[in-house]
Each structure stands twice: as C-alpha cells, then as structure tokens.
Design an enzyme around this catalytic site. Structure first.
Site, PDB file in Angstrom:
ATOM      1  N   CYS A   1      -9.400  66.038 -13.301  1.00 50.31           N
ATOM      2  CA  CYS A   1      -9.768  67.449 -13.441  1.00 50.31           C
ATOM      3  C   CYS A   1      -8.553  68.342 -13.185  1.00 50.31           C
ATOM      4  O   CYS A   1      -7.704  68.027 -12.351  1.00 50.31           O
ATOM      5  CB  CYS A   1     -10.871  67.807 -12.448  1.00 50.31           C
ATOM      6  SG  CYS A   1     -12.521  67.332 -12.971  1.00 50.31           S
TER       7      CYS A   1
ATOM      8  N   ASP B   1     -27.336  64.778   4.570  1.00 55.80           N
ATOM      9  CA  ASP B   1     -26.691  64.587   5.863  1.00 55.80           C
ATOM     10  C   ASP B   1     -27.429  65.335   6.971  1.00 55.80           C
ATOM     11  O   ASP B   1     -27.579  64.816   8.091  1.00 55.80           O
ATOM     12  CB  ASP B   1     -25.244  65.076   5.789  1.00 55.80           C
ATOM     13  CG  ASP B   1     -24.533  64.978   7.130  1.00 55.80           C
ATOM     14  OD1 ASP B   1     -24.402  63.858   7.646  1.00 55.80           O
ATOM     15  OD2 ASP B   1     -24.139  66.033   7.669  1.00 55.80           O
TER      16      ASP B   1
END
Length: 230
Positions: free
Chosen positions: A147, A199
């Site tokens: 990218c 998480d």
C-alpha cells in the site's frame, strides 16, 4: 500404420505449441507435412494445413500472445516476471477519492448486554474501538506491504449496537486528494475497530465473531465510482 491416422494437430500440439512467434507456425506445419510424406509416400490424411488447422493456430497464438494478457484484466501488484511490486502511481492525476467499508461483530446476547450497559472491565468498548479504527486507517501502509503511504484528509468510524442479532455494526469512511484510492484505509479502519471490540470483550466470551468485512462503495480515480448496491 496407426501413425498415419493421427491428425496433424496431434504432432502440432506437442512439437510446436511452445513456438512464440505465430508466423513460424505455418512454415513449421509445412515442414512436418513434408516429413510425413517422405515417410509414407503421400501427404498425411488431413492434407496441407486447412481452415480448421488455421483456426486452431489462431486460437493457440491468442492464448500465448503477451499482448492478450496485457489488454485483459490483471493484478497490478504482480510484475512481468511474477514478482510482487508496488504500483507506480506517479503518472496519475490527483483527484478527490473516498471509500466506505463495513463489518459486523457478533457478540452474543450476554456480551451484548454488557456492552450496552458499559459493564466491562476495560471500559467503553465502542469509544475505544472508534479511536482504534481511525488510528488503524492512518497506519495502513505499515500493515499492508504494497500500500502507498498516502495523506488522509478525513477518516470516520461509526459503531452501532444492533439488538436484532446482538452485534456491533461498524462503518468506516476514508478520504484523500491524491493519486491512489483509499479502499484499503477504509477496510483497515473497520477491521481494526472490529478487532478492538473483540479485545475489549474477549474476557467475557471467546465465541465472538468478526464477519462481513467488505467495501461498500468508492468514488474517484480512473476506474470511477463503484457501489456494492449497484
């Protein structure tokens, strides 16, 4: 005498298929016919190359032609030798580009109720995940090797509780004015936000699922606008 009954294309496909110059095919077939005539005392049953054989050669030369692959759809991150490459965007013009992506995090009823009541040990799940998604978008080029490191003009991440399936629906938008698109930035934003939700909630359940990460729409660039809805 079984050899006499084999069509010329049998020899052609095995002996001359690797020929890279289409102009060599006709002369090669003529040489092969002459060899068969010397062996059997007469031309092969199919005679000199005809219209059907010409069609076969044309088809084969199209499949093996480099020009064919260049004009067709191809993966831009693959070089001519099959190596990974970063696309050179320098010839492109700077344009306004946007991308919107989404994903869903399936929590289950118990965890969903805890998130709704802000009753988790790590704190406000949705607020933390929102900031994480924005931060993730800005670090896309560090996470995805090929990218480009682009300047983002805007990143927005929205998380909403969905009591129909006890999930968190995540929407991410990225914008820039530059030479390459921001699809990966938008996708990274929702992915990191989803991982952060996991998480924050994993102590309460290991059954949480991050699903349906997808691009919803994009604007700008050479390929123009695109929308999943149409």
């Amino acid at each position: 005498m079984l050899l006499r009954r084999l069509p010329v294309n049998f020899f052609f496909s095995r002996r001359f298929l690797s020929t890279k110059n289409p102009n060599d095919f006709t002369s090669s077939i003529a040489e092969l016919n002459k060899e068969l005539e010397d062996i059997f005392g007469e031309p092969p049953p199919s005679g000199p190359i005809g219209s059907s054989d010409s069609s076969f050669i044309t088809q084969e030369s199209q499949f093996s032609s480099p020009e064919m692959s260049e004009k067709g759809c191809k993966l831009t991150h693959i070089g001519k030798q099959g190596e990974a490459q970063m696309v050179d965007v320098s010839p492109k013009e700077n344009t306004k580009r946007t991308a919107i992506a989404s994903c869903k995090v399936l929590l289950g009823k118990n965890v969903f109720d805890m998130v709704s009541a802000n009753n988790l040990a790590k704190g406000d799940v949705l607020s933390v995940a929102k900031i994480a998604g924005i931060t993730g978008a800005k670090h896309t080029s560090n996470l995805i090797p090929l990218c480009h490191n682009i300047s983002l003009s805007h990143v927005h991440v929205d998380l909403a509780l969905n009591n129909r399936d006890y999930s968190v629906d995540i929407l991410g938008e990225a914008s820039t004015s530059g030479k390459t698109g921001v699809e990966m930035e938008a996708l990274t934003a929702v992915s990191i936000a989803g991982l952060t939700v996991y998480d924050m909630c994993k102590a309460a359940s290991k059954d949480i699922e991050i699903t349906n990460v997808k691009l919803e729409r994009k604007t700008g660039g050479k390929s123009g606008d695109w929308s999943r809805e149409g």
